[in-house]
Design a protein around this motif. Structure first.
Motif, short mmCIF file in Angstrom:
data_model
loop_
_atom_site.label_atom_id
_atom_site.label_comp_id
_atom_site.label_asym_id
_atom_site.label_seq_id
_atom_site.Cartn_x
_atom_site.Cartn_y
_atom_site.Cartn_z
N VAL A 102 0.86 -1.20 0.00
CA VAL A 102 0.00 0.00 0.00
C VAL A 102 0.89 1.25 0.00
N PRO A 103 1.66 1.46 -1.05
CA PRO A 103 2.67 2.53 -1.06
C PRO A 103 2.09 3.94 -1.03
N ASN A 104 0.83 4.10 -1.42
CA ASN A 104 0.24 5.44 -1.50
C ASN A 104 -0.76 5.73 -0.38
N LEU A 105 -0.74 4.92 0.65
CA LEU A 105 -1.68 5.12 1.76
C LEU A 105 -1.41 6.46 2.46
N GLU A 106 -2.47 7.26 2.59
CA GLU A 106 -2.36 8.57 3.23
C GLU A 106 -3.10 8.63 4.56
N TRP A 107 -4.24 7.96 4.64
CA TRP A 107 -5.06 7.94 5.85
C TRP A 107 -5.08 6.53 6.43
N LEU A 108 -4.77 6.41 7.70
CA LEU A 108 -4.85 5.11 8.39
C LEU A 108 -5.56 5.34 9.72
N ILE A 109 -6.76 4.81 9.83
CA ILE A 109 -7.59 5.01 11.02
C ILE A 109 -7.61 3.71 11.82
N LEU A 110 -6.90 3.70 12.93
CA LEU A 110 -6.78 2.51 13.79
C LEU A 110 -7.42 2.75 15.16
N THR A 111 -8.42 3.58 15.19
CA THR A 111 -9.11 3.90 16.45
C THR A 111 -9.68 2.64 17.10
N ASN A 112 -9.48 2.54 18.42
CA ASN A 112 -10.04 1.44 19.23
C ASN A 112 -9.54 0.07 18.77
N ASN A 113 -8.22 -0.11 18.89
CA ASN A 113 -7.61 -1.42 18.66
C ASN A 113 -6.77 -1.78 19.88
N LYS A 114 -5.82 -2.70 19.74
CA LYS A 114 -5.10 -3.24 20.89
C LYS A 114 -3.59 -3.01 20.83
N LEU A 115 -3.15 -2.05 20.06
CA LEU A 115 -1.73 -1.75 20.00
C LEU A 115 -1.26 -1.22 21.35
N THR A 116 -0.16 -1.79 21.85
CA THR A 116 0.21 -1.55 23.25
C THR A 116 1.55 -0.85 23.41
N ASN A 117 2.56 -1.27 22.66
CA ASN A 117 3.92 -0.77 22.84
C ASN A 117 4.30 0.23 21.76
N LEU A 118 5.16 1.16 22.10
CA LEU A 118 5.60 2.15 21.12
C LEU A 118 6.25 1.49 19.92
N THR A 119 7.04 0.46 20.15
CA THR A 119 7.74 -0.20 19.04
C THR A 119 6.77 -0.94 18.13
N ASP A 120 5.55 -1.20 18.60
CA ASP A 120 4.54 -1.82 17.73
C ASP A 120 4.22 -0.92 16.54
N LEU A 121 4.51 0.37 16.69
CA LEU A 121 4.15 1.34 15.66
C LEU A 121 5.28 1.57 14.65
N ASP A 122 6.45 1.02 14.90
CA ASP A 122 7.60 1.27 14.03
C ASP A 122 7.36 0.92 12.56
N PRO A 123 6.63 -0.17 12.25
CA PRO A 123 6.43 -0.47 10.82
C PRO A 123 5.73 0.63 10.03
N LEU A 124 5.04 1.54 10.72
CA LEU A 124 4.33 2.61 10.02
C LEU A 124 5.29 3.62 9.41
N GLN A 125 6.53 3.66 9.90
CA GLN A 125 7.46 4.69 9.44
C GLN A 125 7.91 4.48 8.00
N THR A 126 7.67 3.30 7.45
CA THR A 126 8.08 3.05 6.07
C THR A 126 6.99 3.40 5.05
N LEU A 127 5.81 3.82 5.52
CA LEU A 127 4.74 4.24 4.61
C LEU A 127 5.07 5.66 4.13
N PRO A 128 5.48 5.84 2.89
CA PRO A 128 6.04 7.12 2.46
C PRO A 128 5.06 8.28 2.37
N ARG A 129 3.74 7.97 2.26
CA ARG A 129 2.76 9.03 2.07
C ARG A 129 1.77 9.16 3.23
#
Length: 225
Positions: free
Chosen positions: A48-75
């Protein structure tokens, strides 16, 4: 799921991991509200190289490092993590801003320049540490692939069964066996290809076959001749 949508809504399902997308270069908006996502797979930028909006409201992500994969989404410009446990972590907002440098809005609040400066000050030296953490993070799919590759690399060394020459030698040894235990071991060798010490293939298939034909008294017969 086909590459014909700019926006996809997968809210209110039982999704537990953000992964498995086919290539969707047209996709710009992805809604995943009210799921149970607790892990984000790496390399999302490949699907999904052109993803601009990602709405993850009300999920179970817990640790800061769980979010690291998002940094490679260029848009990625707009991200919502409201009502995830991770939002209660210290410096959560600064951490996300430091990782996703292109963000304009986080949790429906505009990212300000002073936040970017503070994020760079607090987490600027953590880039290498985060990369090391990501490299050490357990990824079941990747470890399975690695294990399969190791097995495949080792396959040439794994015996699938005896060669035709070895079959001839084993049958010759069976013909000359003097005990049931020897016969059992030799029959097992026919299946596994692991030759007992008493079986030698070096003499060639013809010699082994000749030995089998001579039988236990073959040597004596040759002497008499």
């Amino acid at each position: 799921m086909q590459n014909q949508f700019d926006s996809i809504d997968l809210s209110d399902n039982a999704i537990v991991r953000l992964e498995g997308f086919p290539k969707l270069p047209r996709l710009k908006v992805l809604h995943l509200n009210n799921n149970r996502i607790n892990r984000i797979a790496r390399h999302l930028e490949e699907t999904v190289p052109n993803l601009e909006w990602l709405i993850l409201t009300n999920n179970k992500l817990t640790n800061l490092t769980d979010l690291d994969p998002l940094q490679t989404l260029p848009r990625l410009r707009y991200l919502s993590l409201i009502d995830n446990p991770v939002t209660k972590q210290a410096n959560f907002r600064l951490y996300v801003i430091s990782r996703c440098k292109q963000l304009k809005v986080l949790d429906f609040r505009k990212v300000k320049q002073k936040e970017r400066d503070e994020a760079a000050r607090v987490f600027g030296g953590a880039e290498d540490a985060a990369a090391a953490t990501a490299a050490a993070t357990f990824e079941p799919d990747e470890e399975l692939a690695e294990a399969q590759a190791q097995i495949k690399a080792a396959e040439p060394a794994i015996r699938k069964g005896p060669t035709p020459e070895e079959v001839t030698a084993i049958k010759a040894a069976i013909a000359n066996a003097s005990t049931l235990e020897e016969v059992r071991q030799l029959e097992e060798a026919l299946v596994t290809g692991h030759l007992p010490s008493q079986v030698h293939v070096g003499g060639g298939a013809g010699d082994s076959a000749a030995a089998a034909a001579d039988g236990p008294n073959g040597a004596a017969a040759m002497d008499e001749g």
